[in-house]
Design an enzyme around this catalytic site. Sequence first.
Site, PDB file in Angstrom:
ATOM      1  N   ARG A  37       0.822  -1.220   0.000  1.00 45.89           N
ATOM      2  CA  ARG A  37       0.000   0.000   0.000  1.00 45.89           C
ATOM      3  C   ARG A  37       0.848   1.259   0.000  1.00 45.89           C
ATOM      4  O   ARG A  37       0.405   2.321  -0.458  1.00 45.89           O
ATOM      5  CB  ARG A  37      -0.991  -0.044   1.169  1.00 45.89           C
ATOM      6  N   GLU A  97       4.744 -11.614  14.454  1.00 43.57           N
ATOM      7  CA  GLU A  97       4.232 -12.244  15.669  1.00 43.57           C
ATOM      8  C   GLU A  97       4.703 -13.708  15.729  1.00 43.57           C
ATOM      9  O   GLU A  97       5.132 -14.188  16.762  1.00 43.57           O
ATOM     10  CB  GLU A  97       2.712 -12.169  15.638  1.00 43.57           C
TER      11      GLU A  97
HETATM   12  P1  AMP Z   1       4.205  -3.469  11.557  1.00 41.08           P
HETATM   13  O1  AMP Z   1       5.450  -4.030  10.941  1.00 41.08           O
HETATM   14  O2  AMP Z   1       3.707  -4.290  12.725  1.00 41.08           O
HETATM   15  O3  AMP Z   1       4.338  -1.996  11.908  1.00 41.08           O
HETATM   16  O4  AMP Z   1       3.039  -3.608  10.472  1.00 41.08           O
HETATM   17  C1  AMP Z   1       2.924  -2.671   9.446  1.00 41.08           C
HETATM   18  C2  AMP Z   1       2.491  -3.302   8.154  1.00 41.08           C
HETATM   19  O5  AMP Z   1       1.395  -4.197   8.335  1.00 41.08           O
HETATM   20  C3  AMP Z   1       2.030  -2.228   7.199  1.00 41.08           C
HETATM   21  O6  AMP Z   1       2.529  -2.515   5.899  1.00 41.08           O
HETATM   22  C4  AMP Z   1       0.520  -2.275   7.267  1.00 41.08           C
HETATM   23  O7  AMP Z   1      -0.038  -2.086   5.989  1.00 41.08           O
HETATM   24  C5  AMP Z   1       0.182  -3.658   7.827  1.00 41.08           C
HETATM   25  N1  AMP Z   1      -0.768  -3.609   8.958  1.00 41.08           N
HETATM   26  C6  AMP Z   1      -0.488  -3.922  10.256  1.00 41.08           C
HETATM   27  N2  AMP Z   1      -1.585  -3.803  11.027  1.00 41.08           N
HETATM   28  C7  AMP Z   1      -2.590  -3.392  10.227  1.00 41.08           C
HETATM   29  C8  AMP Z   1      -3.984  -3.060  10.422  1.00 41.08           C
HETATM   30  N3  AMP Z   1      -4.567  -3.116  11.629  1.00 41.08           N
HETATM   31  N4  AMP Z   1      -4.698  -2.651   9.350  1.00 41.08           N
HETATM   32  C9  AMP Z   1      -4.128  -2.575   8.135  1.00 41.08           C
HETATM   33  N5  AMP Z   1      -2.844  -2.868   7.871  1.00 41.08           N
HETATM   34  C10 AMP Z   1      -2.064  -3.269   8.899  1.00 41.08           C
END
Ligand code: AMP
Length: 186
Positions: A66, A103
């Site tokens: 995205r 996770e």
């Molecule tokens: P993180 O590495 O945990 O910060 O996760 C970020 C990535 O996961 C990004 O590319 C987001 O598009 C996706 N992502 C994580 N949580 C969500 C959520 N609740 N809704 C949409 N996309 C998410």
Amino acid sequence: MTLSPQEKQTILKSIREIPDFPKAGIIFKDITTLLSDPNALNTLMSHLQARYENYNLDYIAGIDARGFIFGAILADRLGVGFVPVRKKGKLPYTTVAEKYSLEYGFDEVEVHIDAFGEGGCCSSGTPARVLLIDDLIATGGTAKAAANLIDRVGATCVEACFIMELSFLHGKEGINTPIYSVLEID
Ligand code: AMP
């Protein structure tokens, strides 16, 4: 440059929430409804254009997938290059990769070794100034890995920008670059 409360509401209201996707307990922030709303998309992109106009950027790096959409629109508006930070195995030329934990298990992102110029430098010989962008920061693992990649190829990550920040996860804490989030969600 600052968004009015009304403009923030326009963007926030355009994002759909899908409970329990892709698994139970996650509220997925669906930006397809933001993309299909021309007023919300224009409000967002005009704000980001105004914010980054004077940052002297050389590239926008968007995170798979995205981040590609917002990053490519912004790069065109600012007249700078766009670089995709891709999930492992998608880029055809020589790459540099960075692992990060999920996770359960690991994932990996990569960029072409010359994505920001030879040694990450512009034709003037100075490190390329890069803005990293994604739709959302949750735990921060993806963004941290992407920012590390930019540094490892010799460029400078001047800021990481997100449309949404899930602030209760404190994802920005481990990232060694300034963070800007359009919407902070508690
Ligand atoms: P993180 O590495 O945990 O910060 O996760 C970020 C990535 O996961 C990004 O590319 C987001 O598009 C996706 N992502 C994580 N949580 C969500 C959520 N609740 N809704 C949409 N996309 C998410």
